[in-house]
Structure formats: structure tokens, C-alpha cells
Design an enzyme around this catalytic site. Structure first.
Site, mmCIF file in Angstrom:
data_model
loop_
_atom_site.group_PDB
_atom_site.id
_atom_site.type_symbol
_atom_site.label_atom_id
_atom_site.label_comp_id
_atom_site.label_asym_id
_atom_site.label_seq_id
_atom_site.Cartn_x
_atom_site.Cartn_y
_atom_site.Cartn_z
ATOM 1 N N ARG A 77 143.195 59.469 -27.201
ATOM 2 C CA ARG A 77 142.931 58.090 -26.763
ATOM 3 C C ARG A 77 141.646 57.596 -27.424
ATOM 4 O O ARG A 77 140.605 58.241 -27.292
ATOM 5 C CB ARG A 77 142.809 58.045 -25.235
ATOM 6 C CG ARG A 77 142.387 56.706 -24.718
ATOM 7 C CD ARG A 77 142.436 56.568 -23.196
ATOM 8 N NE ARG A 77 141.945 55.235 -22.881
ATOM 9 C CZ ARG A 77 140.799 54.980 -22.233
ATOM 10 N NH1 ARG A 77 140.057 55.966 -21.752
ATOM 11 N NH2 ARG A 77 140.410 53.751 -22.042
ATOM 12 N N HIS A 121 137.226 48.272 -25.235
ATOM 13 C CA HIS A 121 136.360 49.232 -24.534
ATOM 14 C C HIS A 121 134.908 48.762 -24.736
ATOM 15 O O HIS A 121 134.108 49.439 -25.363
ATOM 16 C CB HIS A 121 136.604 50.650 -25.057
ATOM 17 C CG HIS A 121 136.116 51.751 -24.146
ATOM 18 N ND1 HIS A 121 136.908 52.819 -23.773
ATOM 19 C CD2 HIS A 121 134.931 51.958 -23.547
ATOM 20 C CE1 HIS A 121 136.209 53.641 -22.992
ATOM 21 N NE2 HIS A 121 135.000 53.140 -22.837
ATOM 22 N N GLU A 166 138.387 49.857 -17.957
ATOM 23 C CA GLU A 166 137.453 49.678 -16.842
ATOM 24 C C GLU A 166 136.881 48.261 -16.758
ATOM 25 O O GLU A 166 135.666 48.056 -16.897
ATOM 26 C CB GLU A 166 136.317 50.705 -16.932
ATOM 27 C CG GLU A 166 136.791 52.136 -16.954
ATOM 28 C CD GLU A 166 135.648 53.152 -16.792
ATOM 29 O OE1 GLU A 166 134.479 52.752 -16.840
ATOM 30 O OE2 GLU A 166 135.951 54.346 -16.593
ATOM 31 N N ASN A 292 140.790 56.404 -14.655
ATOM 32 C CA ASN A 292 139.582 57.138 -15.033
ATOM 33 C C ASN A 292 138.923 57.601 -13.744
ATOM 34 O O ASN A 292 138.589 56.772 -12.886
ATOM 35 C CB ASN A 292 138.594 56.236 -15.790
ATOM 36 C CG ASN A 292 139.097 55.874 -17.176
ATOM 37 O OD1 ASN A 292 140.161 56.328 -17.607
ATOM 38 N ND2 ASN A 292 138.337 55.059 -17.877
ATOM 39 N N TYR A 294 135.863 59.915 -12.056
ATOM 40 C CA TYR A 294 134.654 60.723 -12.198
ATOM 41 C C TYR A 294 134.071 61.161 -10.863
ATOM 42 O O TYR A 294 133.556 62.264 -10.740
ATOM 43 C CB TYR A 294 133.577 59.945 -12.977
ATOM 44 C CG TYR A 294 133.929 59.804 -14.430
ATOM 45 C CD1 TYR A 294 133.665 60.833 -15.327
ATOM 46 C CD2 TYR A 294 134.566 58.660 -14.910
ATOM 47 C CE1 TYR A 294 134.001 60.717 -16.670
ATOM 48 C CE2 TYR A 294 134.914 58.545 -16.254
ATOM 49 C CZ TYR A 294 134.625 59.581 -17.121
ATOM 50 O OH TYR A 294 134.965 59.480 -18.439
ATOM 51 N N GLU A 354 140.712 59.322 -18.305
ATOM 52 C CA GLU A 354 139.384 59.916 -18.495
ATOM 53 C C GLU A 354 139.036 60.762 -17.283
ATOM 54 O O GLU A 354 139.282 60.355 -16.147
ATOM 55 C CB GLU A 354 138.274 58.856 -18.636
ATOM 56 C CG GLU A 354 138.275 58.084 -19.910
ATOM 57 C CD GLU A 354 137.143 57.046 -19.980
ATOM 58 O OE1 GLU A 354 136.091 57.219 -19.324
ATOM 59 O OE2 GLU A 354 137.343 56.059 -20.705
HETATM 60 C C1 FCB Z 1 133.466 55.712 -18.333
HETATM 61 C C2 FCB Z 1 133.621 55.014 -19.670
HETATM 62 C C3 FCB Z 1 133.404 55.900 -20.854
HETATM 63 C C4 FCB Z 1 132.305 56.900 -20.627
HETATM 64 C C5 FCB Z 1 132.472 57.610 -19.313
HETATM 65 C C6 FCB Z 1 131.427 58.653 -19.021
HETATM 66 O O1 FCB Z 1 133.095 54.787 -17.369
HETATM 67 O O2 FCB Z 1 134.900 54.450 -19.773
HETATM 68 O O3 FCB Z 1 133.174 55.090 -21.968
HETATM 69 O O4 FCB Z 1 131.077 56.281 -20.741
HETATM 70 O O5 FCB Z 1 132.480 56.677 -18.266
#
Ligand code: FCB
Length: 449
Positions: A77, A121, A166, A292, A294, A354
Site C-alpha cells: 500500500r 495521504h 484518515e 488503521n 493503533y 495500517e
Molecule cells: C497514521 C498515518 C501514517 C503514519 C502512522 C503512524 O495515522 O496514516 O501516515 O504516520 O499513523
């Protein structure tokens, strides 16, 4: 040890974005982006780092594709830099910019790696910023015209497309908190940006369908998991607002055709201007939702926390700490996010587009990083994704963030998210332990518990 196997055909990949890796910020006719502009102004980015050179991927692209092949990636990607293609954001096309992505796509296909391209992006053309940027409704037409140029050139070969990455971050971190380019602090512009990005998404999906391209098209959202700090009415309501701003503000109009009313009432004068016909455009059927993931948040009501009066504290699952970004590590949050989409949004096809972490990486004298902490992170999140699949989530693939260490936006080069180490002095790449581990996961289509 038993192996948790993923469904047949599950796609394994890694992700990057143009501005974070390409460098060559003004090479071969590329125009200035808002991130070039922002990082070239003092004190906006940690250590005044810039994306001018980054990983030098623009020049090293063939070697990088060879490395992906070596690591066994099935899909990659990446994003396309709008001002590399249209230096002024609209009008004259920079053929050399298009040629670069043409070669990238052909190299990936030759290496049997499925290209997954994101149109936006965050590296918006500076010239269009000066014409009003995302808060200007004309940005919708500008984006669709850009998408047309890209589809015309690559639409015959790229099977997976995302319109935006995002949009929450672009809107709120870029236009309300001012921490990202373009560095604006204004909630009205932030909410207007949400609306125009979503509208440009819908219009682009329509354009893609009209072109009868064979691929899938969707959008990539940063979806966190939200839980209230206590069961008090105040905390429950604050948590609901935080959830709605991050998740429902995007998923509701995309899937259900309307914005979450409670949130719009709360933000009052910052409500975006919306035309009646917009809802139908935004809710065009899409082929997938990119997730995505995290971190997760524990939310409490707080008078001193901005427009939403909601304080989001990072959550770490027992035994897990925080990453270098101070994000809590909470693998079960990924299961919860995927199941929320399954239960509340009709279980569309999903990819984890992600997931990853920045940790303290210490290379040995050969440049090798034994990042067992990152291996543990990936293993736990893959098991969490597997739990979601077993509970019925329609998940079809996973992309590690990131293929390589890169320019982490306002944090510069300090946080390292890569499964491949980059020496930013020499450009040298060294696969870390996590890359070697991930190659085995891909080979066996499963993860050892
Ligand atoms: C996300 C972004 C990516 C990267 C990660 C850590 O929010 O999409 O570009 O910065 O975080």
C-alpha cells in the site's frame, strides 16, 4: 505451539505514504505540497526535520520493490503525491511524476505484488491551499479532476484503490489542532474539511464506477476503540462524543447516509455547510473499508478539553506499555473496532490498512535491529484480528505500518515504525527481526500463538 491460520486468500502486505518516503520534493517538476511548506517553516516539526530526502524512495524505488519481494509481501500500500502529478494541484500535468507511479506499479506487478494505491495521504498541493484548501467546496472538483488523471493512467493495472487516508487527521490535526499541515486552528474549517473530503470521496467513487475499472475502491479511516472512564453520565456522554467524532462522523455518512445528529448538535456553530444532495453522493456503495488501528482511548468528561469536553487517555492492555508515540498498546481494541463495523455497519469487506508501533530500536554493529518488542506487538494484533474473523468480521487482509522507517510527520525522524531499518545518513536498508518474522507469518498464512 499451535498456529492460528487465516482464511485462504487473506492478503499480507506493508504500507507507506508518498511524503513519508519519497523525498525528491522538488525533483522532475514536482510542485510544493502543504507538508513541504509546513516543514520548511521553523518550529513546526521536531528537530526541524523535513521530507526533502526522506527515504530517497523516489530514486531507490526498484531496490525497494526488490526488498518487498525478498520479504515475501503479497501486496504493497502506497500513496500518490498529488503535487507530483499536478504541480499546481490542477491544470498542467507533470508527465514525469505520472511516469514514476507507472514504473512503480509495473515493478510491483512484475514482482507479483498487488498494488494498493491511496489517492490522498495528506500532501495537498500548496497552490490549492492558497486558493482556500479543503474548507473551500471547490476542493471537491479539484480532487476529482486529479483522481481522473490518475485513473486514466493507472486504472487498468491497480486492483485496490483508496480515496483518502484518515480524513479525521487531515481535518482535526491539520485544521483544528494545527499540529499538522496546513497548521490551522479552527473547528469550523475542520468540520467543513470533513464534509468536503467525504464528498470528494463519493464523487471519486462515482467516477471510478463510470470508468468501469476492474478494481475495488474504498476509503481508509483511523478507527480507535473508545471506552468511558467510569459509568457516570458525564463520562458516558463524553465517550459518546469522542466516538462519534472519530468513527460515526465518517462511518455514518459513508454507510448510512447521514451525519450523527447528536454530535452536530453539540458542535453548534461549527456545523459544516451541507447541501441536500450531498448525502447520496457520500454514501455511494464502496468495496471495502480500510481500518488503521493503533490505539484505544479511555474517555472522561473534562471542562478543559476542547470543543468536545472529552479527555481521551491512552489505554494499554494488562502487561502492555506505551509506544514511543505514547500510544497505549491494546490489541483487544482491534477486535472491538472490527466487530463494531461488523455489527453496526453491515459487515463490509475490510482490510487492516495500517497497524504498527514506534519503539526504541537499537541496531547492532551490523545495523541489525532485534526488535522482539515489535514482533510481540504484531503477533498480539494479528491474534486480535484473527479473533475478530472468528467472530464473523469480514476481514480480508493486513498491512503492517510501515515497510520502512520514515518521516513521521510532525515528529520527524525520531519515531521509527519500520519493519526495515533506514539509515537516514546513507539511505541503507536493513530488515529488522520483525520483517524476518513477518515473512514467516506470510509463508504459513498464520501466526504461532
Ligand atoms: C497514521 C498515518 C501514517 C503514519 C502512522 C503512524 O495515522 O496514516 O501516515 O504516520 O499513523
Amino acid at each position: 505451539m499451535s498456529t492460528r491460520r487465516f482464511p485462504q486468500g487473506f492478503l499480507w502486505g506493508a504500507a507507506t505514504s508518498a511524503h513519508q518516503i519519497e523525498g525528491a520534493w522538488n525533483t522532475d517538476g514536482k510542485g510544493e505540497s502543504i507538508w513541504d511548506h509546513f516543514a520548511h517553516s521553523p518550529y513546526r516539526v521536531m528537530n526541524d526535520d523535513t521530507g526533502d530526502v526522506a527515504c530517497d524512495h523516489y530514486r531507490r524505488m526498484s531496490d525497494d520493490v526488490a526488498l518487498m519481494k525478498e520479504l515475501g509481501l503479497q501486496t504493497y500500500r502506497f500513496s500518490i503525491s498529488w503535487p507530483r502529478i499536478l504541480p499546481q494541484g490542477r491544470g498542467a500535468i507533470n508527465e514525469k511524476g505520472l511516469d514514476f507511479y507507472d514504473r512503480l506499479v509495473d515493478s510491483l506487478l512484475a514482482a507479483d505484488i498487488i498494488p494498493n494505491a491511496t489517492l490522498y495521504h495528506w500532501d495537498y498541493p500548496q497552490a490549492l491551499q492558497e486558493a482556500g484548501g479543503w474548507p473551500n467546496r471547490d476542493s471537491v472538483d479539484w480532487f476529482v479532476d486529479y483522481a481522473r488523471v490518475v485513473f486514466d493512467r493507472l486504472g487498468d493495472r491497480v486492483p485496490l484503490w483508496a480515496t483518502h487516508n484518515e480524513p479525521w487527521v487531515t481535518a482535526f490535526v491539520g485544521h483544528a489542532l494545527g499540529l499538522h499541515a496546513p497548521g490551522i486552528c479552527d473547528y469550523s474549517q475542520a468540520y467543513q474539511t470533513v464534509h468536503h473530503q467525504l464528498l470528494s470521496h463519493g464523487r471519486t467513487v462515482q467516477l471510478f464506477r463510470q470508468g468501469s475499472y476492474q478494481g475495488e475502491i474504498g476509503i481508509v479511516l483511523n478507527l480507535g476503540h473508545y471506552e468511558p472512564a467510569t459509568e457516570s453520565q458525564a463520562d458516558l456522554a463524553a465517550c459518546q462524543r469522542a466516538y462519534e467524532e472519530n468513527v460515526a462522523l465518517f462511518m455514518d455518512p459513508l454507510i448510512k447516509g447521514h451525519y450523527p445528529e447528536m454530535l452536530l448538535d453539540w458542535i453548534g456553530p461549527h456545523r459544516p455547510h451541507v447541501r441536500e444532495e450531498d448525502a447520496a453522493v457520500i454514501s455511494q456503495p464502496i468495496d471495502f473499508v480500510g481500518v488503521n488501528y493503533y490505539t484505544s482511548h479511555q474517555v472522561s468528561w473534562s471542562l478543559s478539553h476542547g470543543l468536545l469536553k472529552a479527555n481521551s487517555a491512552p489505554v494499554s492492555a494488562p502487561g502492555w506499555g506505551h509506544t514511543k508515540m505514547d500510544w497505549g498498546i491494546n490489541p483487544p481494541g482491534l477486535t472491538a473496532v472490527l466487530l463494531n463495523i461488523k455489527e453496526n455497519y453491515g459487515n463490509p469487506k475490510m482490510y487492516v490498512t495500517e497497524n504498527g508501533c514506534a519503539l526504541k530500536d537499537t541496531p547492532d554493529e551490523r545495523g541489525f535491529v532485534a526488535d522482539w518488542g515489535r514482533v510481540g506487538f504484531f503477533r498480539a494484533h494479528l491474534m486480535a484480528a484473527h479473533d475478530a474473523i472468528q467472530a464473523g468480521a469480514n476481514l480480508h487482509g493486513y498491512y503492517a505500518w510501515s515497510l520502512m522507517d520514515n518521516f513521521e510527520w510532525a515528529m520527524g525522524y525520531e519515531p521509527r515504525f519500520g519493519i526495515v531499518r533506514v539509515d537516514f545518513e546513507t539511505g541503507r536498508r536493513d530488515p529488522k527481526q520483525s520483517a524476518l518474522w513477518y515473512r514467516e507469518v506470510i509463508t504459513r498464512n498464520g501466526v504461532e500463538e
